[in-house]
Enzyme design. Structure first.
Site, PDB file in Angstrom:
ATOM      1  N   PHE A  53      72.469  23.597   3.368  1.00  0.00           N
ATOM      2  CA  PHE A  53      71.429  24.595   3.085  1.00  0.00           C
ATOM      3  C   PHE A  53      70.532  24.691   4.309  1.00  0.00           C
ATOM      4  O   PHE A  53      69.953  23.695   4.737  1.00  0.00           O
ATOM      5  CB  PHE A  53      70.585  24.213   1.864  1.00  0.00           C
ATOM      6  CG  PHE A  53      69.545  25.239   1.527  1.00  0.00           C
ATOM      7  CD1 PHE A  53      69.833  26.294   0.668  1.00  0.00           C
ATOM      8  CD2 PHE A  53      68.279  25.178   2.086  1.00  0.00           C
ATOM      9  CE1 PHE A  53      68.871  27.258   0.372  1.00  0.00           C
ATOM     10  CE2 PHE A  53      67.314  26.132   1.796  1.00  0.00           C
ATOM     11  CZ  PHE A  53      67.612  27.180   0.944  1.00  0.00           C
ATOM     12  N   LYS A  87      58.695  21.866   6.203  1.00  0.00           N
ATOM     13  CA  LYS A  87      58.328  21.171   4.973  1.00  0.00           C
ATOM     14  C   LYS A  87      57.212  20.148   5.161  1.00  0.00           C
ATOM     15  O   LYS A  87      56.053  20.505   5.237  1.00  0.00           O
ATOM     16  CB  LYS A  87      59.571  20.560   4.323  1.00  0.00           C
ATOM     17  CG  LYS A  87      60.498  21.610   3.694  1.00  0.00           C
ATOM     18  CD  LYS A  87      61.543  21.001   2.815  1.00  0.00           C
ATOM     19  CE  LYS A  87      62.458  22.048   2.179  1.00  0.00           C
ATOM     20  NZ  LYS A  87      61.797  22.836   1.135  1.00  0.00           N
ATOM     21  N   ASP A 105      69.284  19.697  11.600  1.00  0.00           N
ATOM     22  CA  ASP A 105      68.308  20.339  10.722  1.00  0.00           C
ATOM     23  C   ASP A 105      67.628  19.231   9.917  1.00  0.00           C
ATOM     24  O   ASP A 105      68.194  18.688   8.970  1.00  0.00           O
ATOM     25  CB  ASP A 105      69.024  21.330   9.801  1.00  0.00           C
ATOM     26  CG  ASP A 105      68.078  22.023   8.823  1.00  0.00           C
ATOM     27  OD1 ASP A 105      66.965  21.516   8.594  1.00  0.00           O
ATOM     28  OD2 ASP A 105      68.474  23.073   8.271  1.00  0.00           O
TER      29      ASP A 105
END
Length: 379
Positions: free
Chosen positions: A122, A236, A207
Site C-alpha cells: 500500500f 504519518k 516506504d
C-alpha cells in the site's frame, strides 16, 4: 462524501492514549490515528510547538524557507542515514501519498520508467501512488493508471533478482507492510534488494510512511538491517497528528530534482515542521524508542497468548495479529464496545498501532480484556 462509510464514533477530545466521544465515553486508542499520533493526544510539547510557531509565522509558500524547515531537513537526514551515507536532501510534502508521488517523479528522472513493487503493498490513493498499491478494489475503478509496474512476492529474493533489469527505475519496499496486516521484511531481503538495485543502477526506495519515526523502536524499521537506501518516504507519525510528508534521497538521487520538476504550496510550512521537530525531540527526551520496544514486546506476547490468535507479527508498536477465524471486523466492533480502538486489515487480521506513549498499564488492561473481546466477537 461517502468515501469511508458511516463514522464509527464522533470523538471530542483526547489525553495521552485515551480519547472521549461526544457522549463522554472513554476509549483507549490502540490505533493512534493509524500510526499517526506518535505522542498520543494533547501532548504539551506538541501543543506548545505549534502554538509558538503559529504565533510568529504560519505560512510562507515555497518561494521562501524557514528555520523549522531547514532544521527538520537536517535532523531527518541525521537520524535516517547510515554512517556511510552520501549527501542527502529532503522534499517536504503534506502526506504519505504526496511523499510517494515525489519519489515516483524522482525515479522517472533517472530516464527509466519501470518500478518493481511488492504484492500486498500500500503506497497511497493518489493516481501515481495508487498505481503502486496492490489491492485491486482500490485500483480498478481508476484504471488505466500511470506507470510501468511489475509486481513480485514480498520477501522473495529470487523473484526480485528476476524482476530487476536495466529498465528498472526503482524498487519500492515497505520494511513493514502495514495495510497488509503488518508483514515484516527479513533483513536478508532488504540487503539483497540493496545488492540487486545497485548492480542494475536502479533506486532502492523504502516506504516508511507507516513504519518510520520510532514506530518499531527504531527511527526507521529498516535501520537494523544496516541498508542505506537511495530514497525513503515518511509521513504519518512524523507530525504527531499534523499533516506532513517527506521524501528523503541520498547520493545521485538527491540531485535529480531541479527547479520546476516538482512543487507544493503547503509542504514544509513552519507550523508542521515545528510540530515534527517537537515529535523528534520528545521521542529522544522521553526515551520512547526504548519504550516502544519494551511495551510492544509485552503487547505482542499478551495478545498472542490466546489460542485463537494463530500468528503475531511486527516490531515495537506496530502489531499485526492473525485470528483462527475470519472474525476481525467483529473483533474490532467488540473491542470498541469494551472501550478499545483497534483496526481490521482483513477478514482474519487485526492491527494495533497505539501511541508511543502508551503505558504498560494500558497494555496490561487490554491483554486482560482480550479474551472477553474475542468471546464477544464469536472468535
Amino acid at each position: 462524501m461517502n468515501t469511508f462509510g458511516p463514522p464509527k464514533l464522533v470523538l471530542a477530545r483526547g489525553e495521552g492514549a485515551h480519547v472521549w466521544d461526544v457522549d463522554g465515553r472513554e476509549y483507549v486508542d490502540f490505533l493512534g490515528g493509524i500510526a499517526v499520533n506518535t505522542l498520543g493526544h494533547n501532548h504539551p510539547a506538541l501543543v506548545a510547538a505549534v502554538s509558538d510557531q503559529l504565533s510568529t509565522l504560519g505560512h510562507t509558500s515555497n518561494f521562501f524557507t524557514t528555520r523549522p524547515a531547514v532544521e527538520l531537513a537536517e535532523r531527518l537526514l541525521s537520524i535516517c542515514s547510515q554512517p556511510d551515507a552520501p549527501e542527502g536532501r529532503v522534499f517536504f510534502a503534506n502526506s504519505g501519498s504526496e511523499a510517494n508521488e515525489a519519489a515516483i517523479k524522482l525515479s522517472r528522472l533517472t530516464g527509466r520508467t519501470k518500478i518493481v513493487v511488492m504484492q500486498d503493498a500500500f503506497h497511497g490513493r493518489t493516481m501515481g501512488s495508487l498505481a503502486l498499491t496492490a489491492k485491486a478494489a482500490y485500483r480498478e475503478p481508476f484504471e488505466p493508471l500511470p506507470g510501468d509496474v511489475t509486481w513480485i512476492p514480498f520477501g522473495d529474493v529470487e523473484a526480485l533478482r528476476g524482476a530487476v533489469d536495466e529498465q528498472t527505475a526503482a524498487v519500492v519496499i515497505e520494511p513493514l507492510q502495514g495495510e497488509a496486516g503488518v508483514n515484516v521484511a527479513p533483513t536478508a531481503y532488504l540487503r539483497a534488494a540493496r545488492e540487486v538495485t545497485s548492480a542494475a543502477g536502479a533506486l532502492l526506495w523504502f516506504d516508511e510512511v507507516q513504519s518510520g519515526m520510532g514506530r518499531t523502536g527504531h527511527w526507521l524499521a529498516s535501520a537494523p538491517s544496516g541498508v542505506q537506501p537511495d530514497v525513503v518516504t515518511l509521513a504519518k507519525g512524523l507530525g504527531g497528528g499534523l499533516p506532513i510528508g517527506a521524501c528523503l534521497a541520498w547520493g545521485e538521487a538527491a540531485h535529480l530534482f531541479g527547479p520546476g520538476n516538482h512543487g507544493t504550496t503547503f509542504g514544509g510550512n513552519p507550523v508542521v515542521c515545528a510540530a515534527a521537530l517537537a515529535v523528534l525531540d520528545t521521542i529522544e527526551k522521553e526515551s520512547l524508542l526504548d519504550h516502544a520496544t519494551a511495551v510492544g514486546e509485552r503487547l505482542r506476547a499478551g495478545v498472542g497468548a490466546d489460542a485463537r490468535v494463530t500468528d503475531v507479527r511486527g516490531e515495537g508498536l506496530l502489531v499485526g495479529l492473525t485470528l483462527a477465524a475470519e472474525k476481525a471486523p467483529e473483533v474490532v466492533a467488540a473491542a470498541q464496545d469494551a472501550g478499545w480502538i483497534v483496526n481490521a486489515t482483513g477478514g482474519d487480521r487485526v492491527r494495533m498501532a497505539p501511541p508511543l506513549v502508551v503505558s504498560f498499564d494500558d497494555v496490561d488492561a487490554l491483554v486482560a480484556a482480550w479474551p472477553g473481546i474475542l468471546d464477544a466477537a464469536g472468535a
